[in-house]
Scaffold this motif. Structure first.
Motif, PDB file in Angstrom:
ATOM      1  N   GLY A 140       6.051   2.012 -10.043  1.00  0.00           N
ATOM      2  CA  GLY A 140       5.570   0.676 -10.392  1.00  0.00           C
ATOM      3  C   GLY A 140       4.549   0.161  -9.392  1.00  0.00           C
ATOM      4  N   ALA A 141       4.786   0.410  -8.095  1.00  0.00           N
ATOM      5  CA  ALA A 141       3.836  -0.033  -7.062  1.00  0.00           C
ATOM      6  C   ALA A 141       2.497   0.677  -7.236  1.00  0.00           C
ATOM      7  CB  ALA A 141       4.407   0.235  -5.673  1.00  0.00           C
ATOM      8  N   PHE A 142       2.529   1.993  -7.485  1.00  0.00           N
ATOM      9  CA  PHE A 142       1.278   2.716  -7.708  1.00  0.00           C
ATOM     10  C   PHE A 142       0.571   2.221  -8.968  1.00  0.00           C
ATOM     11  CE2 PHE A 142       2.881   6.334  -4.995  1.00  0.00           C
ATOM     12  CZ  PHE A 142       1.938   6.131  -4.008  1.00  0.00           C
ATOM     13  N   GLY A 143       1.324   1.915 -10.014  1.00  0.00           N
ATOM     14  CA  GLY A 143       0.727   1.372 -11.237  1.00  0.00           C
ATOM     15  C   GLY A 143       0.072   0.022 -10.992  1.00  0.00           C
ATOM     16  N   PHE A 144       0.746  -0.842 -10.220  1.00  0.00           N
ATOM     17  CA  PHE A 144       0.193  -2.154  -9.894  1.00  0.00           C
ATOM     18  C   PHE A 144      -1.098  -2.004  -9.092  1.00  0.00           C
ATOM     19  CE2 PHE A 144      -0.122  -5.772  -6.964  1.00  0.00           C
ATOM     20  CZ  PHE A 144      -0.261  -6.800  -7.890  1.00  0.00           C
ATOM     21  N   LEU A 153      -3.928  -0.829 -11.438  1.00  0.00           N
ATOM     22  CA  LEU A 153      -4.446  -1.894 -12.305  1.00  0.00           C
ATOM     23  C   LEU A 153      -5.267  -2.898 -11.507  1.00  0.00           C
ATOM     24  CD1 LEU A 153      -1.436  -2.521 -14.705  1.00  0.00           C
ATOM     25  CD2 LEU A 153      -3.603  -1.408 -15.212  1.00  0.00           C
ATOM     26  N   THR A 154      -4.820  -3.233 -10.298  1.00  0.00           N
ATOM     27  CA  THR A 154      -5.597  -4.139  -9.445  1.00  0.00           C
ATOM     28  C   THR A 154      -6.964  -3.547  -9.142  1.00  0.00           C
ATOM     29  OG1 THR A 154      -3.518  -4.880  -8.443  1.00  0.00           O
ATOM     30  CG2 THR A 154      -5.542  -5.412  -7.268  1.00  0.00           C
ATOM     31  N   HIS A 155      -6.998  -2.267  -8.841  1.00  0.00           N
ATOM     32  CA  HIS A 155      -8.264  -1.581  -8.573  1.00  0.00           C
ATOM     33  C   HIS A 155      -9.177  -1.604  -9.794  1.00  0.00           C
ATOM     34  CE1 HIS A 155     -11.103   1.469  -7.316  1.00  0.00           C
ATOM     35  NE2 HIS A 155     -10.797   2.179  -8.372  1.00  0.00           N
ATOM     36  N   VAL A 156      -8.621  -1.393 -10.968  1.00  0.00           N
ATOM     37  CA  VAL A 156      -9.430  -1.383 -12.196  1.00  0.00           C
ATOM     38  C   VAL A 156     -10.048  -2.758 -12.431  1.00  0.00           C
ATOM     39  CG1 VAL A 156      -9.278  -1.233 -14.718  1.00  0.00           C
ATOM     40  CG2 VAL A 156      -8.244   0.526 -13.304  1.00  0.00           C
ATOM     41  N   PHE A 157      -9.256  -3.832 -12.280  1.00  0.00           N
ATOM     42  CA  PHE A 157      -9.792  -5.175 -12.515  1.00  0.00           C
ATOM     43  C   PHE A 157     -10.834  -5.546 -11.463  1.00  0.00           C
ATOM     44  CE2 PHE A 157      -5.686  -5.959 -14.882  1.00  0.00           C
ATOM     45  CZ  PHE A 157      -6.291  -5.944 -16.126  1.00  0.00           C
ATOM     46  N   ALA A 158     -10.628  -5.165 -10.198  1.00  0.00           N
ATOM     47  CA  ALA A 158     -11.621  -5.437  -9.157  1.00  0.00           C
ATOM     48  C   ALA A 158     -12.922  -4.687  -9.441  1.00  0.00           C
ATOM     49  CB  ALA A 158     -11.064  -5.050  -7.791  1.00  0.00           C
ATOM     50  N   THR A 159     -12.815  -3.473  -9.928  1.00  0.00           N
ATOM     51  CA  THR A 159     -14.003  -2.691 -10.264  1.00  0.00           C
ATOM     52  C   THR A 159     -14.768  -3.333 -11.416  1.00  0.00           C
ATOM     53  OG1 THR A 159     -12.845  -0.698  -9.546  1.00  0.00           O
ATOM     54  CG2 THR A 159     -14.807  -0.377 -10.893  1.00  0.00           C
ATOM     55  N   GLN A 160     -14.054  -3.857 -12.388  1.00  0.00           N
ATOM     56  CA  GLN A 160     -14.721  -4.528 -13.510  1.00  0.00           C
ATOM     57  C   GLN A 160     -15.450  -5.782 -13.046  1.00  0.00           C
ATOM     58  OE1 GLN A 160     -11.686  -5.149 -16.463  1.00  0.00           O
ATOM     59  NE2 GLN A 160     -11.916  -3.103 -17.321  1.00  0.00           N
ATOM     60  N   ARG A 161     -14.827  -6.547 -12.128  1.00  0.00           N
ATOM     61  CA  ARG A 161     -15.493  -7.741 -11.589  1.00  0.00           C
ATOM     62  C   ARG A 161     -16.773  -7.352 -10.838  1.00  0.00           C
ATOM     63  NH1 ARG A 161     -10.376  -9.861 -10.183  1.00  0.00           N
ATOM     64  NH2 ARG A 161     -10.652  -8.995  -8.096  1.00  0.00           N
TER      65      ARG A 161
END
Length: 138
Positions: free
Chosen positions: A65-69, A72-80
């Motif tokens: 779960g920690a790796f998944g979180f 996902l945080t990395h993906v959203f930061a990359t999109q921003r």
């Protein structure tokens, strides 16, 4: 042909290897060994499943779960960041087109045609091309 005398008896050692007798119910006698190995695999799998402790499952779930979180945080930061880069790129394109228009206007102002026109207006005489042949008199 080998002939053996009935008077001479050989000492035979007992067979120490125990070979199981084939099942008469089984249609294929070679599948008998396969069944036993499959049973061994099933026994080892059940033992492995029994060796797994609940705290290991919980810990694995939390780590996953920690790796998944983090992912996902990395993906959203990359999109921003991608949106910011695209916005800056569009601003750069607008500013570059303005610069090109001003550069063209400047080149027209200092270009040869404009300078020739200003020189004629000021009273200068056009000397023509500069590659005339110079003749020296002797």
């Amino acid at each position: 042909m080998i002939v053996q005398s009935p008077l001479k008896k050989r000492e035979a050692r007992p067979n120490l290897r125990r070979v199981p007798l084939p099942d008469l119910d089984s249609p294929n006698p070679s599948s008998n060994g396969k069944r036993k190995s499959a049973q061994r695999v099933n026994r080892t799998m059940t033992r492995r499943l029994q060796d797994i402790k609940p705290w290991k499952v919980i810990l694995g779930t939390v780590i996953l779960g920690a790796f998944g979180f983090l992912y996902l945080t990395h993906v959203f930061a990359t999109q921003r960041l991608l949106e910011e880069v695209q916005q800056l790129e569009s601003q750069y394109n607008i500013i570059r087109s303005q610069h090109d228009a001003l550069q063209l206007q400047y080149d027209r102002m200092v270009g040869p045609a404009d300078i020739y026109n200003k020189a004629e207006a000021a009273g200068f005489i056009n000397g023509g091309p500069a590659d005339k042949v110079i003749v020296i008199k002797e």
